[in-house]
Design a protein around this motif. Structure first.
Motif, PDB file in Angstrom:
ATOM      1  N   MET A 265      -2.092   0.526  -1.331  1.00 16.48           N
ATOM      2  CA  MET A 265      -1.268   0.247  -2.475  1.00 16.48           C
ATOM      3  C   MET A 265      -0.084   1.196  -2.413  1.00 16.48           C
ATOM      4  SD  MET A 265      -2.148   0.767  -6.487  1.00 16.48           S
ATOM      5  CE  MET A 265      -2.845  -0.863  -6.619  1.00 16.48           C
ATOM      6  N   TYR A 266       1.087   0.704  -2.730  1.00 17.14           N
ATOM      7  CA  TYR A 266       2.295   1.521  -2.768  1.00 17.14           C
ATOM      8  C   TYR A 266       2.775   1.655  -4.209  1.00 17.14           C
ATOM      9  CZ  TYR A 266       2.552   0.900   2.263  1.00 17.14           C
ATOM     10  OH  TYR A 266       2.268   0.924   3.597  1.00 17.14           O
ATOM     11  N   VAL A 267       3.180   2.854  -4.585  1.00 16.22           N
ATOM     12  CA  VAL A 267       3.766   3.102  -5.907  1.00 16.22           C
ATOM     13  C   VAL A 267       5.037   3.915  -5.706  1.00 16.22           C
ATOM     14  CG1 VAL A 267       1.537   3.060  -7.104  1.00 16.22           C
ATOM     15  CG2 VAL A 267       2.441   5.219  -6.321  1.00 16.22           C
ATOM     16  N   ASP A 268       5.957   3.850  -6.676  1.00 17.26           N
ATOM     17  CA  ASP A 268       7.158   4.664  -6.591  1.00 17.26           C
ATOM     18  C   ASP A 268       6.765   6.118  -6.410  1.00 17.26           C
ATOM     19  OD1 ASP A 268       8.835   2.500  -6.886  1.00 17.26           O
ATOM     20  OD2 ASP A 268       9.031   2.745  -9.045  1.00 17.26           O
TER      21      ASP A 268
ATOM     22  N   HIS B 266       1.435  10.671 -11.455  1.00 18.90           N
ATOM     23  CA  HIS B 266       0.943  10.037 -12.681  1.00 18.90           C
ATOM     24  C   HIS B 266      -0.128   8.995 -12.349  1.00 18.90           C
ATOM     25  CE1 HIS B 266       3.964  11.973 -15.124  1.00 18.90           C
ATOM     26  NE2 HIS B 266       4.882  11.577 -14.262  1.00 18.90           N
ATOM     27  N   PHE B 267       0.110   8.244 -11.279  1.00 16.18           N
ATOM     28  CA  PHE B 267      -0.850   7.230 -10.863  1.00 16.18           C
ATOM     29  C   PHE B 267      -2.176   7.878 -10.459  1.00 16.18           C
ATOM     30  CE2 PHE B 267      -2.667   4.405  -7.575  1.00 16.18           C
ATOM     31  CZ  PHE B 267      -2.899   3.304  -8.376  1.00 16.18           C
ATOM     32  N   ALA B 268      -2.109   8.982  -9.714  1.00 13.13           N
ATOM     33  CA  ALA B 268      -3.321   9.692  -9.306  1.00 13.13           C
ATOM     34  C   ALA B 268      -4.085  10.206 -10.528  1.00 13.13           C
ATOM     35  CB  ALA B 268      -2.976  10.848  -8.373  1.00 13.13           C
TER      36      ALA B 268
ATOM     37  N   ASP C 103      10.104   4.684   3.776  1.00 16.14           N
ATOM     38  CA  ASP C 103      11.569   4.571   3.842  1.00 16.14           C
ATOM     39  C   ASP C 103      12.177   4.118   2.520  1.00 16.14           C
ATOM     40  OD1 ASP C 103      11.565   5.377   6.461  1.00 16.14           O
ATOM     41  OD2 ASP C 103      11.631   3.343   7.269  1.00 16.14           O
ATOM     42  N   ASP C 104      11.412   3.381   1.717  1.00 16.43           N
ATOM     43  CA  ASP C 104      11.927   2.915   0.426  1.00 16.43           C
ATOM     44  C   ASP C 104      11.426   3.785  -0.728  1.00 16.43           C
ATOM     45  OD1 ASP C 104       9.330   2.011   0.608  1.00 16.43           O
ATOM     46  OD2 ASP C 104       9.749   0.008  -0.132  1.00 16.43           O
TER      47      ASP C 104
ATOM     48  N   ARG D 254       8.468   5.277  -1.504  1.00 15.23           N
ATOM     49  CA  ARG D 254       7.222   4.913  -2.141  1.00 15.23           C
ATOM     50  C   ARG D 254       6.112   5.778  -1.564  1.00 15.23           C
ATOM     51  NH1 ARG D 254       7.584   0.945  -5.367  1.00 15.23           N
ATOM     52  NH2 ARG D 254       6.425  -0.887  -5.030  1.00 15.23           N
ATOM     53  N   ALA D 255       5.077   5.978  -2.357  1.00 10.65           N
ATOM     54  CA  ALA D 255       3.901   6.718  -1.897  1.00 10.65           C
ATOM     55  C   ALA D 255       2.800   5.710  -1.584  1.00 10.65           C
ATOM     56  CB  ALA D 255       3.433   7.687  -2.975  1.00 10.65           C
ATOM     57  N   ARG D 256       2.038   5.993  -0.563  1.00 13.49           N
ATOM     58  CA  ARG D 256       0.988   5.066  -0.172  1.00 13.49           C
ATOM     59  C   ARG D 256      -0.359   5.664  -0.541  1.00 13.49           C
ATOM     60  NH1 ARG D 256      -1.794   3.440   5.270  1.00 13.49           N
ATOM     61  NH2 ARG D 256      -1.487   5.641   5.741  1.00 13.49           N
ATOM     62  N   PHE D 257      -1.147   4.892  -1.279  1.00 17.00           N
ATOM     63  CA  PHE D 257      -2.529   5.249  -1.596  1.00 17.00           C
ATOM     64  C   PHE D 257      -3.428   4.304  -0.813  1.00 17.00           C
ATOM     65  CE2 PHE D 257      -0.276   7.004  -5.161  1.00 17.00           C
ATOM     66  CZ  PHE D 257      -1.016   8.086  -5.576  1.00 17.00           C
ATOM     67  N   TYR D 258      -4.525   4.819  -0.310  1.00 19.71           N
ATOM     68  CA  TYR D 258      -5.467   3.946   0.386  1.00 19.71           C
ATOM     69  C   TYR D 258      -6.888   4.372   0.085  1.00 19.71           C
ATOM     70  CZ  TYR D 258      -5.130   7.767   3.783  1.00 19.71           C
ATOM     71  OH  TYR D 258      -5.098   8.986   4.383  1.00 19.71           O
TER      72      TYR D 258
END
Length: 50
Positions: free
Chosen positions: A1-4, A10-12, A34-35, A37-41
């Motif tokens: 999942m990608y979030v700004d 805040h998402f964490a 590159d855009d 965003r942070a990646r959660f997996y």
């Protein structure tokens, strides 16, 4: 999942407080994409990622 990226902390925290089971299985890929965003997996049992 990608979030700004600016929203990642805040998402964490949301996961930690509201979705404890998911939070315990989640890791964040620290560098932003590159855009900006942070990646959660999710960690899979046995060391893989989803």
């Amino acid at each position: 999942m990608y979030v700004d990226y600016d929203y990642a902390s805040h998402f964490a925290l949301y996961l930690m407080h509201e979705e404890q089971d998911v939070w315990q299985q989640t890791e964040q890929d620290v560098p932003s994409t590159d855009d900006i965003r942070a990646r959660f997996y999710l960690k899979l049992r046995g060391g893989g990622h989803r």
